[in-house]
Design an enzyme around this catalytic site. Sequence first.
Site, mmCIF file in Angstrom:
data_model
loop_
_atom_site.group_PDB
_atom_site.id
_atom_site.type_symbol
_atom_site.label_atom_id
_atom_site.label_comp_id
_atom_site.label_asym_id
_atom_site.label_seq_id
_atom_site.Cartn_x
_atom_site.Cartn_y
_atom_site.Cartn_z
ATOM 1 N N HIS A 121 0.823 -1.226 0.000
ATOM 2 C CA HIS A 121 0.000 0.000 0.000
ATOM 3 C C HIS A 121 0.854 1.272 0.000
ATOM 4 O O HIS A 121 0.351 2.348 -0.328
ATOM 5 C CB HIS A 121 -0.935 0.039 1.207
ATOM 6 C CG HIS A 121 -1.989 -1.023 1.200
ATOM 7 N ND1 HIS A 121 -2.803 -1.249 0.121
ATOM 8 C CD2 HIS A 121 -2.351 -1.936 2.144
ATOM 9 C CE1 HIS A 121 -3.639 -2.250 0.392
ATOM 10 N NE2 HIS A 121 -3.376 -2.683 1.607
ATOM 11 N N ASP A 152 -2.563 -10.578 -2.317
ATOM 12 C CA ASP A 152 -3.175 -10.082 -1.082
ATOM 13 C C ASP A 152 -4.637 -9.756 -1.358
ATOM 14 O O ASP A 152 -4.980 -9.318 -2.460
ATOM 15 C CB ASP A 152 -2.420 -8.826 -0.628
ATOM 16 C CG ASP A 152 -2.822 -8.358 0.756
ATOM 17 O OD1 ASP A 152 -3.939 -7.818 0.896
ATOM 18 O OD2 ASP A 152 -2.029 -8.508 1.700
ATOM 19 N N HIS A 188 -6.305 -7.353 -0.488
ATOM 20 C CA HIS A 188 -6.448 -5.928 -0.779
ATOM 21 C C HIS A 188 -5.616 -5.572 -2.013
ATOM 22 O O HIS A 188 -4.527 -6.110 -2.209
ATOM 23 C CB HIS A 188 -5.984 -5.082 0.409
ATOM 24 C CG HIS A 188 -6.712 -5.378 1.673
ATOM 25 N ND1 HIS A 188 -6.219 -6.246 2.633
ATOM 26 C CD2 HIS A 188 -7.900 -4.935 2.143
ATOM 27 C CE1 HIS A 188 -7.068 -6.325 3.634
ATOM 28 N NE2 HIS A 188 -8.107 -5.547 3.366
ATOM 29 N N ASP A 223 -4.071 -12.805 3.484
ATOM 30 C CA ASP A 223 -5.374 -12.494 4.076
ATOM 31 C C ASP A 223 -6.534 -12.848 3.155
ATOM 32 O O ASP A 223 -7.686 -12.573 3.468
ATOM 33 C CB ASP A 223 -5.453 -11.025 4.509
ATOM 34 C CG ASP A 223 -4.939 -10.066 3.463
ATOM 35 O OD1 ASP A 223 -4.580 -10.504 2.368
ATOM 36 O OD2 ASP A 223 -4.905 -8.848 3.748
#
Length: 210
Positions: free
Chosen positions: A53, A89, A91, A182
Site C-alpha cells: 500500500h 493479497d 487488498h 489475508d
Amino acid sequence: MKNLAHRQDSIYLNEHSVDCALLAAGCSLEAVAAVVNGTAEAAAAIIRPPGHHATCCGMMGFCLYNNVAVAVIDALNKGVKRILIVDWDVHHGNGTQQIFEKDPRVLFISIHRYDSGLFYPTGSAGAPESVGAGAGLGYTVNIGWDGAGAGDSEYIAAMQFIVLPIANEFSPELIVISAGFDSARGDPLGGCKVTPAGYAKLVRSLCVAP
C-alpha cells in the site's frame, strides 16, 4: 510520532517502526538480489510490516516502505529487463501499481477484492479498467472480485486463464510475488477462502511460467 500516524491512512507507529520497516525492505531486497545474482534459484522474504500500500510519497495501510518496489527497482538497476509482480493479497496493491504504472519493464497483476471500489483501499485504482498509463499502458492487470467468497477454484482459474497467458506473452526474466495471505480461508476481514493447498498450486503455476 502518534500525531504523524493519525494523519496517515491506517498507520500505527512507535519508536521501533522505522527500524522494523527498514529491515523488512532490506530483507526483500536481499532475497530478490540473491535470485538475480544467481546465488539462489528462488527466495522468500518472511517480513513485517508489509509494503504494497505504500506509495512513492507516503505511508498507508500498515505499510511504511514498499518492500516489493524497493527490490524490483534494485533488480531493474542491475539489468533485469522484464519483471512480473503478482500480488494476491486480498487488498489491492495500490502503492505498487502507482509506482510502476508508467513503466513497461514491470507487469503488475493484482488479484484482490474490489467490491465496486468499496473494499480497502477504496476507489477505482483496483478496477479491471485500470490498466496502467503512458508507456506502461497495458502493463497493469487488475482482477477484482465483487464481494467475498472467492476460494481455490476462483484463484486458480484466474491464474490459468488470465495471469499465465499474459505472463507468457510478457516473458519475464524475474517473477516477484507480493504474497499477502489475508485471502485465506478464515481471515476475519478478507472473507475469501483460499487454502494452503490453493496457495501451493498458485506458487507452482508461477514456477513453471517463462
